[in-house]
Design an enzyme around this catalytic site. Structure first.
Site, PDB file in Angstrom:
ATOM      1  N   ARG A 285      47.781  66.924  16.029  1.00 51.32           N
ATOM      2  CA  ARG A 285      47.768  65.495  15.707  1.00 51.32           C
ATOM      3  C   ARG A 285      47.332  64.691  16.938  1.00 51.32           C
ATOM      4  O   ARG A 285      46.581  63.723  16.833  1.00 51.32           O
ATOM      5  CB  ARG A 285      49.180  65.104  15.271  1.00 51.32           C
TER       6      ARG A 285
ATOM      7  N   MET B 125      45.642  57.689   5.314  1.00 50.99           N
ATOM      8  CA  MET B 125      46.797  58.508   4.969  1.00 50.99           C
ATOM      9  C   MET B 125      47.108  59.553   6.045  1.00 50.99           C
ATOM     10  O   MET B 125      47.198  60.752   5.771  1.00 50.99           O
ATOM     11  CB  MET B 125      46.569  59.164   3.600  1.00 50.99           C
TER      12      MET B 125
ATOM     13  N   LEU C 253      50.355  58.467  12.493  1.00 53.66           N
ATOM     14  CA  LEU C 253      49.760  58.285  13.822  1.00 53.66           C
ATOM     15  C   LEU C 253      50.760  58.628  14.921  1.00 53.66           C
ATOM     16  O   LEU C 253      51.969  58.425  14.761  1.00 53.66           O
ATOM     17  CB  LEU C 253      49.285  56.835  13.962  1.00 53.66           C
TER      18      LEU C 253
ATOM     19  N   HIS D 249      51.092  48.746   2.663  1.00 48.68           N
ATOM     20  CA  HIS D 249      51.910  49.796   2.053  1.00 48.68           C
ATOM     21  C   HIS D 249      52.303  49.334   0.643  1.00 48.68           C
ATOM     22  O   HIS D 249      52.794  48.215   0.473  1.00 48.68           O
ATOM     23  CB  HIS D 249      53.160  50.054   2.899  1.00 48.68           C
TER      24      HIS D 249
ATOM     25  N   THR E 162      54.376  50.204  13.807  1.00 50.78           N
ATOM     26  CA  THR E 162      55.168  50.662  14.951  1.00 50.78           C
ATOM     27  C   THR E 162      55.258  52.182  14.848  1.00 50.78           C
ATOM     28  O   THR E 162      54.776  52.778  13.878  1.00 50.78           O
ATOM     29  CB  THR E 162      56.583  50.049  14.933  1.00 50.78           C
TER      30      THR E 162
ATOM     31  N   LEU F 281      57.457  55.213  10.768  1.00 49.57           N
ATOM     32  CA  LEU F 281      56.593  55.140   9.588  1.00 49.57           C
ATOM     33  C   LEU F 281      56.985  53.985   8.654  1.00 49.57           C
ATOM     34  O   LEU F 281      58.154  53.879   8.253  1.00 49.57           O
ATOM     35  CB  LEU F 281      56.668  56.470   8.816  1.00 49.57           C
ATOM     36  N   ASP F 282      56.000  53.150   8.308  1.00 48.29           N
ATOM     37  CA  ASP F 282      56.187  52.055   7.355  1.00 48.29           C
ATOM     38  C   ASP F 282      57.287  51.072   7.774  1.00 48.29           C
ATOM     39  O   ASP F 282      58.023  50.547   6.937  1.00 48.29           O
ATOM     40  CB  ASP F 282      56.436  52.601   5.934  1.00 48.29           C
TER      41      ASP F 282
ATOM     42  N   THR G  36      45.878  45.099  -7.484  1.00 44.77           N
ATOM     43  CA  THR G  36      45.265  43.774  -7.677  1.00 44.77           C
ATOM     44  C   THR G  36      45.819  42.784  -6.652  1.00 44.77           C
ATOM     45  O   THR G  36      45.063  41.987  -6.072  1.00 44.77           O
ATOM     46  CB  THR G  36      45.572  43.259  -9.104  1.00 44.77           C
TER      47      THR G  36
HETATM   48  C1  GAR Z   1      46.518  51.455  -1.496  1.00 44.09           C
HETATM   49  O1  GAR Z   1      47.312  51.323  -2.636  1.00 44.09           O
HETATM   50  C2  GAR Z   1      47.362  51.343  -0.235  1.00 44.09           C
HETATM   51  O2  GAR Z   1      48.394  50.417  -0.358  1.00 44.09           O
HETATM   52  C3  GAR Z   1      47.892  52.742  -0.132  1.00 44.09           C
HETATM   53  O3  GAR Z   1      46.824  53.571  -0.464  1.00 44.09           O
HETATM   54  C4  GAR Z   1      45.963  52.880  -1.381  1.00 44.09           C
HETATM   55  C5  GAR Z   1      44.567  52.906  -0.821  1.00 44.09           C
HETATM   56  O4  GAR Z   1      43.645  52.378  -1.737  1.00 44.09           O
HETATM   57  N1  GAR Z   1      48.380  53.008   1.186  1.00 44.09           N
HETATM   58  C6  GAR Z   1      49.398  53.816   1.434  1.00 44.09           C
HETATM   59  O5  GAR Z   1      49.999  54.428   0.581  1.00 44.09           O
HETATM   60  C7  GAR Z   1      49.755  53.931   2.901  1.00 44.09           C
HETATM   61  N2  GAR Z   1      51.038  54.540   3.061  1.00 44.09           N
HETATM   62  P1  GAR Z   1      42.189  51.968  -1.283  1.00 44.09           P
HETATM   63  O6  GAR Z   1      41.617  53.164  -0.503  1.00 44.09           O
HETATM   64  O7  GAR Z   1      41.445  51.771  -2.569  1.00 44.09           O
HETATM   65  O8  GAR Z   1      42.280  50.739  -0.440  1.00 44.09           O
END
Ligand code: GAR
Length: 194
Positions: A69, A94, A97, A113, A145, A148-149, A176
């Protein structure tokens, strides 16, 4: 000109939403922002094709090419630094970090998120919200930070969880709202720091 780098792993719909609002509101002129690059850890991410179609430079740093990583994050950071960004935007990126990466971008790294944080960190947020019997769900934009999340919440939007909802239907309703609040949060980040 202040540069923004967007990191994606998949379809890039949030990236595209930011790019479209940037164009419509002419961020280039005011507040002087440039979407410098979209970078993915997955070279096959369809979001990269979308970004090129929107006229944004793209790059890929495949995480599978790296033994650790730490090595991946160091390589990613080097490719981000080419653009000297004032803000790094995680948009469906995804990967967890490393603390070193997060520290380097402290205060200029934000994430979206798909839950109302601090509820439902991690994955499968929509199914978990349905299973818990939540009446509302939503989305959070937050500072990143090392945890995570977590990190200061910059924006949130709420949607109802409807009777008989599937994770897929709820995800679409939340998405949306993501497309509305993320461009606003990016712009607000610069207006705050101006
Ligand atoms: C989105 O729903 C975003 O909130 C989520 O992945 C999707 C990406 O969609 N992010 C996470 O789950 C991060 N933990 P996109 O590639 O169409 O923007």
């Amino acid at each position: 000109m202040k540069n923004i780098v967007i990191l994606i792993s998949g379809s890039g719909s949030n990236m595209a939403a930011i790019a479209r609002v940037a164009k419509k509101e002419n961020w280039h002129e005011m507040p002087g922002l440039r979407l410098a690059a979209v970078i993915s850890n997955k070279p096959e991410a369809t979001g990269l094709v979308l970004a090129r179609g929107l006229g944004i430079a793209t790059d890929a740093v495949p995480h599978l090419d790296f033994a650790s990583r730490e090595a991946f994050d160091a390589a990613l950071m080097a490719r981000i630094e080419v653009h000297a960004p004032q803000l790094v935007v995680l948009a469906g990126f995804m990967r967890i970090l490393t603390p070193e990466f997060v520290k380097h971008y402290d205060g200029r790294l934000i994430n979206i998120h798909p839950s109302l944080l601090p509820a439902f960190t991690g994955l499968d947020t929509h199914q978990r919200a349905i299973d818990a019997g939540c009446k509302v769900a939503g989305v959070t934009v937050h500072q990143v930070t090392a945890a995570l999340d977590h990190g200061a919440i910059l924006a949130q939007a709420v949607v109802p969880v409807l009777p008989g909802d599937t994770a897929c239907a709820l995800a679409a309703r939340v998405l949306t709202q993501e497309h509305l609040i993320y461009p606003r949060a990016v712009r607000a980040f610069f207006e705050r720091s101006a």
